[in-house]
Enzyme design. Sequence first.
Site, mmCIF file in Angstrom:
data_model
loop_
_atom_site.group_PDB
_atom_site.id
_atom_site.type_symbol
_atom_site.label_atom_id
_atom_site.label_comp_id
_atom_site.label_asym_id
_atom_site.label_seq_id
_atom_site.Cartn_x
_atom_site.Cartn_y
_atom_site.Cartn_z
ATOM 1 N N ASN A 15 0.830 -1.202 0.000
ATOM 2 C CA ASN A 15 0.000 0.000 0.000
ATOM 3 C C ASN A 15 0.862 1.248 0.000
ATOM 4 O OD1 ASN A 15 -2.479 -1.387 0.059
ATOM 5 N ND2 ASN A 15 -2.258 -1.719 2.246
ATOM 6 N N CYS A 16 0.234 2.348 -0.377
ATOM 7 C CA CYS A 16 0.862 3.664 -0.415
ATOM 8 C C CYS A 16 1.551 3.945 0.918
ATOM 9 C CB CYS A 16 -0.235 4.702 -0.678
ATOM 10 S SG CYS A 16 0.325 6.391 -0.592
ATOM 11 N N PRO A 17 2.737 4.445 0.915
ATOM 12 C CA PRO A 17 3.574 4.918 -0.179
ATOM 13 C C PRO A 17 4.645 3.917 -0.610
ATOM 14 C CG PRO A 17 4.493 5.745 1.846
ATOM 15 C CD PRO A 17 3.263 4.904 2.213
ATOM 16 N N ASP A 42 -2.058 -1.341 -5.668
ATOM 17 C CA ASP A 42 -2.693 -0.249 -4.942
ATOM 18 C C ASP A 42 -3.172 0.812 -5.930
ATOM 19 O OD1 ASP A 42 -3.509 1.644 -3.099
ATOM 20 O OD2 ASP A 42 -1.483 2.241 -2.535
#
Length: 77
Positions: A15-17, A42
Amino acid sequence: MITANDIQIDARGLNCPLPVLRAKRTMGHMQRGQVLRVRATDAGSVKDFEAFCRQSGNERVSFEESGGEYIFRLRKS
């Protein structure tokens, strides 16, 4: 299309980042003109990579979406 000189990273499931952070770290070791191919899942990575290229000056060569995967090809500036 993958070429023999492309470097690839698999950021699926992250997932981000994290996808952008992995790309940034990898590109730090690449030569100018080399292409990095990133596979991510993502949906937020689409905007993250746009911002990353704009801020870093690296070129987004291509982008594809297929079956919930996002594939980016980025050229090191």
